[in-house]
Design a protein around this motif. Sequence first.
Motif, mmCIF file in Angstrom:
data_model
loop_
_atom_site.group_PDB
_atom_site.id
_atom_site.type_symbol
_atom_site.label_atom_id
_atom_site.label_comp_id
_atom_site.label_asym_id
_atom_site.label_seq_id
_atom_site.Cartn_x
_atom_site.Cartn_y
_atom_site.Cartn_z
ATOM 1 N N ASN A 34 -13.365 -33.026 -2.702
ATOM 2 C CA ASN A 34 -14.621 -33.733 -3.005
ATOM 3 C C ASN A 34 -15.302 -33.094 -4.216
ATOM 4 O OD1 ASN A 34 -15.844 -31.422 -2.046
ATOM 5 N ND2 ASN A 34 -16.613 -32.337 -0.148
ATOM 6 N N SER A 35 -16.549 -33.462 -4.453
ATOM 7 C CA SER A 35 -17.216 -33.041 -5.688
ATOM 8 C C SER A 35 -17.376 -31.531 -5.786
ATOM 9 C CB SER A 35 -18.582 -33.719 -5.795
ATOM 10 O OG SER A 35 -19.383 -33.337 -4.700
ATOM 11 N N THR A 36 -17.288 -30.833 -4.664
ATOM 12 C CA THR A 36 -17.408 -29.376 -4.725
ATOM 13 C C THR A 36 -16.037 -28.689 -4.662
ATOM 14 O OG1 THR A 36 -17.905 -29.453 -2.345
ATOM 15 C CG2 THR A 36 -19.753 -29.219 -3.832
ATOM 16 N N ASP B 181 -10.595 -31.754 2.998
ATOM 17 C CA ASP B 181 -10.905 -31.759 4.417
ATOM 18 C C ASP B 181 -9.925 -32.744 5.063
ATOM 19 O OD1 ASP B 181 -12.042 -32.085 6.921
ATOM 20 O OD2 ASP B 181 -14.099 -31.984 6.168
#
Length: 165
Positions: free
Chosen positions: A81-83, A87
């Motif tokens: 994801n953006s960070t 997951d």
Amino acid sequence: MANTTTTRLLLLLALCVLPALVTAGSLGFRPFRIVGNVYCDTCRCGFETSATTYIPGAKVRLECRDRKTLQVLYSVEGVTNSTGTYDILVEDDHQDQICETVLVGSPLSGCQLADPGRARANIIVTRNNGVLNDMRFANSMGFLRDQALPGCAELLKKYLESDDQ
Ligand SMILES: *[C@@H]1O[C@H](CO)[C@@H](O)[C@H](O)[C@H]1NC(C)=O
């Protein structure tokens, strides 16, 4: 009178509550998650530093192999994801297999070569015994930036100095 009540309670426990608990334990499997970070090694040093950035949209794969034949029995992909965190939801237990997360690809130009030393991470893909924690954390994996950022020499010098103490 008290005895009868006790007996009834014990019977109730034996007939209803215990089987329910056993059933919940064996059939009530809940999915769990394999979580980890993908970074860009901006200093090309093989580990995360304060100059390390995390890569959104990086592809990873979770692979589980048979211990003897090493044949891949389970494989599923994930994206960060953006960070820079992936997951991956796992629906069943792979305790008896050898599992690892593997880097697949990076969309970040100038940072697309997987660091051979940090391209995979072993992970035990089984549910924790704890009921509450459904996450398992894999070690971070990284791609190497084509060229080290200016300032890395200075940064790494600091790391070495603090290691010496
Ligand atoms: C990225 O995914 C991780 C793990 O699921 C989560 O903790 C984090 O909040 C997510 N970041 C964003 C910005 O959604």
